[in-house]
Scaffold this motif. Sequence first.
Motif, PDB file in Angstrom:
ATOM      1  N   ARG A  45      14.316   6.590   1.030  1.00  0.00           N
ATOM      2  CA  ARG A  45      13.177   6.160   1.854  1.00  0.00           C
ATOM      3  C   ARG A  45      13.203   4.637   1.961  1.00  0.00           C
ATOM      4  NH1 ARG A  45      12.690   9.673  -1.826  1.00  0.00           N
ATOM      5  NH2 ARG A  45      11.727  11.687  -1.425  1.00  0.00           N
ATOM      6  N   ALA A  46      12.911   4.152   3.167  1.00  0.00           N
ATOM      7  CA  ALA A  46      12.870   2.698   3.338  1.00  0.00           C
ATOM      8  C   ALA A  46      11.495   2.176   2.917  1.00  0.00           C
ATOM      9  CB  ALA A  46      13.138   2.357   4.792  1.00  0.00           C
ATOM     10  N   ILE A  47      11.464   0.989   2.339  1.00  0.00           N
ATOM     11  CA  ILE A  47      10.194   0.380   1.906  1.00  0.00           C
ATOM     12  C   ILE A  47       9.488  -0.211   3.127  1.00  0.00           C
ATOM     13  CG2 ILE A  47       9.121  -1.387   0.455  1.00  0.00           C
ATOM     14  CD1 ILE A  47      11.464  -1.065  -1.508  1.00  0.00           C
ATOM     15  N   ALA A  48       8.299   0.318   3.426  1.00  0.00           N
ATOM     16  CA  ALA A  48       7.513  -0.165   4.572  1.00  0.00           C
ATOM     17  C   ALA A  48       6.780  -1.455   4.195  1.00  0.00           C
ATOM     18  CB  ALA A  48       6.520   0.914   4.992  1.00  0.00           C
ATOM     19  N   SER A  49       6.211  -2.116   5.209  1.00  0.00           N
ATOM     20  CA  SER A  49       5.584  -3.415   4.956  1.00  0.00           C
ATOM     21  C   SER A  49       4.060  -3.357   5.046  1.00  0.00           C
ATOM     22  CB  SER A  49       6.105  -4.461   5.943  1.00  0.00           C
ATOM     23  OG  SER A  49       5.732  -4.083   7.241  1.00  0.00           O
ATOM     24  N   SER A  50       3.500  -2.147   5.205  1.00  0.00           N
ATOM     25  CA  SER A  50       2.034  -2.048   5.218  1.00  0.00           C
ATOM     26  C   SER A  50       1.620  -0.592   5.017  1.00  0.00           C
ATOM     27  CB  SER A  50       1.457  -2.541   6.549  1.00  0.00           C
ATOM     28  OG  SER A  50       1.695  -1.568   7.544  1.00  0.00           O
ATOM     29  N   ILE A  51       0.386  -0.418   4.598  1.00  0.00           N
ATOM     30  CA  ILE A  51      -0.142   0.929   4.380  1.00  0.00           C
ATOM     31  C   ILE A  51      -0.206   1.703   5.694  1.00  0.00           C
ATOM     32  CG2 ILE A  51      -2.590   0.219   4.563  1.00  0.00           C
ATOM     33  CD1 ILE A  51      -3.188   2.307   2.336  1.00  0.00           C
ATOM     34  N   GLY A  52      -0.402   0.973   6.812  1.00  0.00           N
ATOM     35  CA  GLY A  52      -0.535   1.624   8.112  1.00  0.00           C
ATOM     36  C   GLY A  52       0.680   2.466   8.482  1.00  0.00           C
ATOM     37  N   GLU A  53       1.851   2.069   7.966  1.00  0.00           N
ATOM     38  CA  GLU A  53       3.086   2.789   8.307  1.00  0.00           C
ATOM     39  C   GLU A  53       3.244   4.097   7.537  1.00  0.00           C
ATOM     40  OE1 GLU A  53       6.585   0.027   8.243  1.00  0.00           O
ATOM     41  OE2 GLU A  53       4.998  -1.469   8.043  1.00  0.00           O
ATOM     42  N   VAL A  54       2.474   4.292   6.465  1.00  0.00           N
ATOM     43  CA  VAL A  54       2.702   5.477   5.621  1.00  0.00           C
ATOM     44  C   VAL A  54       1.509   6.437   5.589  1.00  0.00           C
ATOM     45  CG1 VAL A  54       4.296   4.190   4.120  1.00  0.00           C
ATOM     46  CG2 VAL A  54       1.883   4.365   3.477  1.00  0.00           C
ATOM     47  N   LEU A  55       0.364   5.985   6.111  1.00  0.00           N
ATOM     48  CA  LEU A  55      -0.864   6.773   5.931  1.00  0.00           C
ATOM     49  C   LEU A  55      -0.790   8.160   6.562  1.00  0.00           C
ATOM     50  CD1 LEU A  55      -3.887   4.334   6.274  1.00  0.00           C
ATOM     51  CD2 LEU A  55      -3.356   5.866   4.365  1.00  0.00           C
ATOM     52  N   GLU A  56      -0.241   8.203   7.777  1.00  0.00           N
ATOM     53  CA  GLU A  56      -0.274   9.482   8.496  1.00  0.00           C
ATOM     54  C   GLU A  56       0.495  10.583   7.755  1.00  0.00           C
ATOM     55  OE1 GLU A  56       0.829  11.021  12.892  1.00  0.00           O
ATOM     56  OE2 GLU A  56       0.080   8.961  12.719  1.00  0.00           O
ATOM     57  N   GLY A  57       1.578  10.195   7.093  1.00  0.00           N
ATOM     58  CA  GLY A  57       2.437  11.203   6.452  1.00  0.00           C
ATOM     59  C   GLY A  57       2.097  11.499   5.003  1.00  0.00           C
ATOM     60  N   CYS A  58       0.940  11.040   4.534  1.00  0.00           N
ATOM     61  CA  CYS A  58       0.651  11.279   3.111  1.00  0.00           C
ATOM     62  C   CYS A  58      -0.710  11.943   2.916  1.00  0.00           C
ATOM     63  CB  CYS A  58       0.734   9.977   2.318  1.00  0.00           C
ATOM     64  SG  CYS A  58      -0.718   8.943   2.473  1.00  0.00           S
ATOM     65  N   ASP A  59      -0.886  12.542   1.733  1.00  0.00           N
ATOM     66  CA  ASP A  59      -2.173  13.161   1.374  1.00  0.00           C
ATOM     67  C   ASP A  59      -2.984  12.262   0.442  1.00  0.00           C
ATOM     68  OD1 ASP A  59      -1.521  15.622   2.732  1.00  0.00           O
ATOM     69  OD2 ASP A  59      -0.154  16.035   1.067  1.00  0.00           O
ATOM     70  N   VAL A  60      -2.314  11.472  -0.403  1.00  0.00           N
ATOM     71  CA  VAL A  60      -2.991  10.582  -1.356  1.00  0.00           C
ATOM     72  C   VAL A  60      -2.184   9.288  -1.462  1.00  0.00           C
ATOM     73  CG1 VAL A  60      -3.746  10.274  -3.763  1.00  0.00           C
ATOM     74  CG2 VAL A  60      -3.816  12.557  -2.745  1.00  0.00           C
ATOM     75  N   VAL A  61      -2.902   8.160  -1.554  1.00  0.00           N
ATOM     76  CA  VAL A  61      -2.248   6.864  -1.772  1.00  0.00           C
ATOM     77  C   VAL A  61      -2.510   6.436  -3.217  1.00  0.00           C
ATOM     78  CG1 VAL A  61      -2.137   4.430  -1.082  1.00  0.00           C
ATOM     79  CG2 VAL A  61      -2.690   6.200   0.626  1.00  0.00           C
ATOM     80  N   ILE A  62      -1.446   6.040  -3.923  1.00  0.00           N
ATOM     81  CA  ILE A  62      -1.601   5.469  -5.275  1.00  0.00           C
ATOM     82  C   ILE A  62      -1.307   3.980  -5.184  1.00  0.00           C
ATOM     83  CG2 ILE A  62      -0.828   5.500  -7.677  1.00  0.00           C
ATOM     84  CD1 ILE A  62       0.022   8.378  -7.361  1.00  0.00           C
ATOM     85  N   ASP A  63      -2.241   3.169  -5.688  1.00  0.00           N
ATOM     86  CA  ASP A  63      -2.152   1.723  -5.497  1.00  0.00           C
ATOM     87  C   ASP A  63      -2.378   0.965  -6.815  1.00  0.00           C
ATOM     88  OD1 ASP A  63      -2.897  -0.994  -4.960  1.00  0.00           O
ATOM     89  OD2 ASP A  63      -3.378  -0.461  -2.896  1.00  0.00           O
ATOM     90  N   PHE A  64      -1.293   0.378  -7.327  1.00  0.00           N
ATOM     91  CA  PHE A  64      -1.376  -0.564  -8.464  1.00  0.00           C
ATOM     92  C   PHE A  64      -0.790  -1.866  -7.939  1.00  0.00           C
ATOM     93  CE2 PHE A  64      -1.934   1.941 -12.565  1.00  0.00           C
ATOM     94  CZ  PHE A  64      -2.165   3.165 -11.973  1.00  0.00           C
TER      95      PHE A  64
END
Length: 270
Positions: A56-75
């Motif tokens: 997986r490529a590392i995206a540069s913002s949350i906006g690029e990954v939100l649609e494809g996920c169910d939960v975001v983990i943020d540390f």
Amino acid sequence: MLRIAVAGVAGRMGSRIAQLVAEAEDLELAGVFERPDHPLVGKDVREAAGGAAAGRAIASSIGEVLEGCDVVIDFTSARSSLENLEAAAAAGRPMVIGSTGFSRDDLSRAAALAARIPCVLAPNMSVGVNVLFKVVADAARLLGTDFDVEIVETHHRFKKDAPSGTALKLAQVIAEALNRDLEAAGVFSRHGMIGERPKDAIGIQTLRGGDIVGEHTVLFAGMGERIEITHRAHSRDNFARGALQAARWVAAQPPGLYDMQHVLGIKTRL
Ligand SMILES: NC(=O)C1=CN([C@@H]2O[C@H](COP(=O)(O)OP(=O)(O)OC[C@H]3O[C@@H](n4cnc5c(N)ncnc54)[C@H](O)[C@@H]3O)[C@@H](O)[C@H]2O)C=CC1
Ligand SMILES: O=C(O)C1=N[C@H](C(=O)O)C[C@H](O)C1
């Protein structure tokens, strides 16, 4: 499969969380991202988080990954976690936040945003520390005002916030147990001719050095005896595993701001 997006994937916690998500049979590593100016943006996540997470490529913002996920983990940090929470709330995605360093206003903002999505926000996701929060509150109540309370936290040289979020939470639960206002009772440094210790003080002291993962000691000092209760993290894995447990749990909750004690069943009320 629960699809997880991991913020700050090049960081100490984010990289370990991504690896454990990729290894878990019931979880899918659906997205990873970093701050826009991070040198690993666009690169394969393998460069940050090892083999299991590769592909997986590392995206540069949350906006690029939100649609494809169910939960975001943020540390990441208090500031970026709040920004990411704004985006997650707008998209209706549950969140697990482990960042520390939040101000009182930040926490009010987080609570307002969590009226729209379920969010677990906790300064420490290990089982041991969450049991410790309960143990020290009980000890403080039982020992009462004859015992002075001092908290000492020790962390690696790279840690940015002080005192640790865990030390602050320990101080808060003890202050509540003793009916004290932490704003007035907290003593965060001492130097020079400071005079006798105020009876109601709750000392919170910070040490930094080397690669120490995280240690917290609560000292209850009386006349002729003392109790010291210490938690030592041996690695970051307990925090990371706690974050995965929180993600599984939060996905099935109604909106609200929860902490790790809710996840572990130590606390039932919001
Ligand atoms: N709740 C818990 O159990 C624990 C909490 N923490 C907390 O987690 C936070 C991170 O700790 P570490 O991993 O040691 O720090 P770190 O500095 O190694 O990692 C943070 C990562 O977040 C990235 N980042 C910063 N802004 C970002 C943004 N806007 N979007 C995406 N990524 C961004 C950074 O580039 C960095 O790679 C700290 O606040 C720390 O106190 C750490 C360990 C356990
Ligand atoms: O930054 C860290 O490393 C840690 N931060 C958390 C805190 O501030 O309490 C938890 C843990 O002790 C490690």
